[in-house]
Design a protein around this motif. Structure first.
Motif, PDB file in Angstrom:
ATOM      1  N   TRP A 144       0.794  -1.293   0.054  1.00  0.00           N
ATOM      2  CA  TRP A 144      -0.014  -0.001   0.056  1.00  0.00           C
ATOM      3  C   TRP A 144       0.704   1.471  -0.048  1.00  0.00           C
ATOM      4  O   TRP A 144       0.485   2.273  -0.782  1.00  0.00           O
ATOM      5  CB  TRP A 144      -1.065   0.031   1.314  1.00  0.00           C
ATOM      6  CG  TRP A 144      -1.446   1.356   1.339  1.00  0.00           C
ATOM      7  CD1 TRP A 144      -1.461   2.285   2.389  1.00  0.00           C
ATOM      8  CD2 TRP A 144      -2.769   1.929   0.388  1.00  0.00           C
ATOM      9  NE1 TRP A 144      -2.325   3.412   2.079  1.00  0.00           N
ATOM     10  CE2 TRP A 144      -2.832   3.391   0.870  1.00  0.00           C
ATOM     11  CE3 TRP A 144      -3.108   1.510  -0.696  1.00  0.00           C
ATOM     12  CZ2 TRP A 144      -3.738   4.049   0.432  1.00  0.00           C
ATOM     13  CZ3 TRP A 144      -4.166   2.350  -1.673  1.00  0.00           C
ATOM     14  CH2 TRP A 144      -4.366   3.617  -0.820  1.00  0.00           C
ATOM     15  N   TRP A 145       1.792   1.129   0.872  1.00  0.00           N
ATOM     16  CA  TRP A 145       2.778   2.263   0.978  1.00  0.00           C
ATOM     17  C   TRP A 145       3.493   2.868  -0.502  1.00  0.00           C
ATOM     18  O   TRP A 145       3.503   3.794  -0.903  1.00  0.00           O
ATOM     19  CB  TRP A 145       3.826   2.350   2.046  1.00  0.00           C
ATOM     20  CG  TRP A 145       3.047   2.566   3.386  1.00  0.00           C
ATOM     21  CD1 TRP A 145       1.950   3.287   3.576  1.00  0.00           C
ATOM     22  CD2 TRP A 145       3.744   2.415   4.826  1.00  0.00           C
ATOM     23  NE1 TRP A 145       1.427   3.428   4.814  1.00  0.00           N
ATOM     24  CE2 TRP A 145       2.665   2.867   5.595  1.00  0.00           C
ATOM     25  CE3 TRP A 145       4.770   1.767   5.121  1.00  0.00           C
ATOM     26  CZ2 TRP A 145       3.085   2.642   6.905  1.00  0.00           C
ATOM     27  CZ3 TRP A 145       5.027   1.600   6.421  1.00  0.00           C
ATOM     28  CH2 TRP A 145       4.161   2.090   7.370  1.00  0.00           C
ATOM     29  N   THR A 185       1.818   6.799  -6.857  1.00  0.00           N
ATOM     30  CA  THR A 185       0.807   7.435  -7.537  1.00  0.00           C
ATOM     31  C   THR A 185       0.682   8.872  -7.180  1.00  0.00           C
ATOM     32  O   THR A 185       0.028   9.557  -7.709  1.00  0.00           O
ATOM     33  CB  THR A 185      -0.484   6.780  -7.380  1.00  0.00           C
ATOM     34  OG1 THR A 185      -0.973   6.913  -5.932  1.00  0.00           O
ATOM     35  CG2 THR A 185      -0.627   5.334  -7.978  1.00  0.00           C
ATOM     36  N   GLY A 186       1.596   9.360  -6.263  1.00  0.00           N
ATOM     37  CA  GLY A 186       1.634  10.505  -5.845  1.00  0.00           C
ATOM     38  C   GLY A 186       0.513  11.019  -4.866  1.00  0.00           C
ATOM     39  O   GLY A 186      -0.104  11.977  -4.314  1.00  0.00           O
ATOM     40  N   LEU A 187      -0.246   9.897  -4.304  1.00  0.00           N
ATOM     41  CA  LEU A 187      -1.382   9.975  -3.322  1.00  0.00           C
ATOM     42  C   LEU A 187      -0.985  10.763  -2.184  1.00  0.00           C
ATOM     43  O   LEU A 187      -1.436  11.660  -1.565  1.00  0.00           O
ATOM     44  CB  LEU A 187      -2.129   8.651  -2.990  1.00  0.00           C
ATOM     45  CG  LEU A 187      -3.079   8.694  -2.128  1.00  0.00           C
ATOM     46  CD1 LEU A 187      -4.200   9.595  -2.689  1.00  0.00           C
ATOM     47  CD2 LEU A 187      -3.710   7.262  -1.991  1.00  0.00           C
TER      48      LEU A 187
END
Length: 78
Positions: A39-40, A46-48
């Motif tokens: 997840w990290w 993705t730049g989230l």
């Protein structure tokens, strides 16, 4: 972050041999850590993470501007 907390709790329960986790293999406890790393990696790729940080900074900036407008606005006299 919540997945990391779950992984830590499961590891602690396995270490203390509490309940049904006493019989679980240590290898199964690596799954939540793997999901956390995946997840990290995804959120960073993705730049989230940067987008959320930028939104948080923008909200703080707007809040600061609004406070300054209220302080500098002429007050009504009695």
């Amino acid at each position: 972050m919540w997945m990391l907390l779950i992984a830590l709790v499961l590891t602690l329960l396995r270490f203390l041999e509490v309940g049904p986790l006493a019989a679980v293999s240590w290898w199964w406890l690596l799954v939540p850590y793997g999901i956390t790393v995946a997840w990290w990696s995804f959120s960073d790729a993705t730049g989230l993470t940067k987008r959320r940080a930028a939104e948080r900074d923008e909200a703080r900036r707007q809040s600061r501007i609004e406070r300054q407008k209220q302080v500098l606005s002429p007050r009504k006299r009695r």
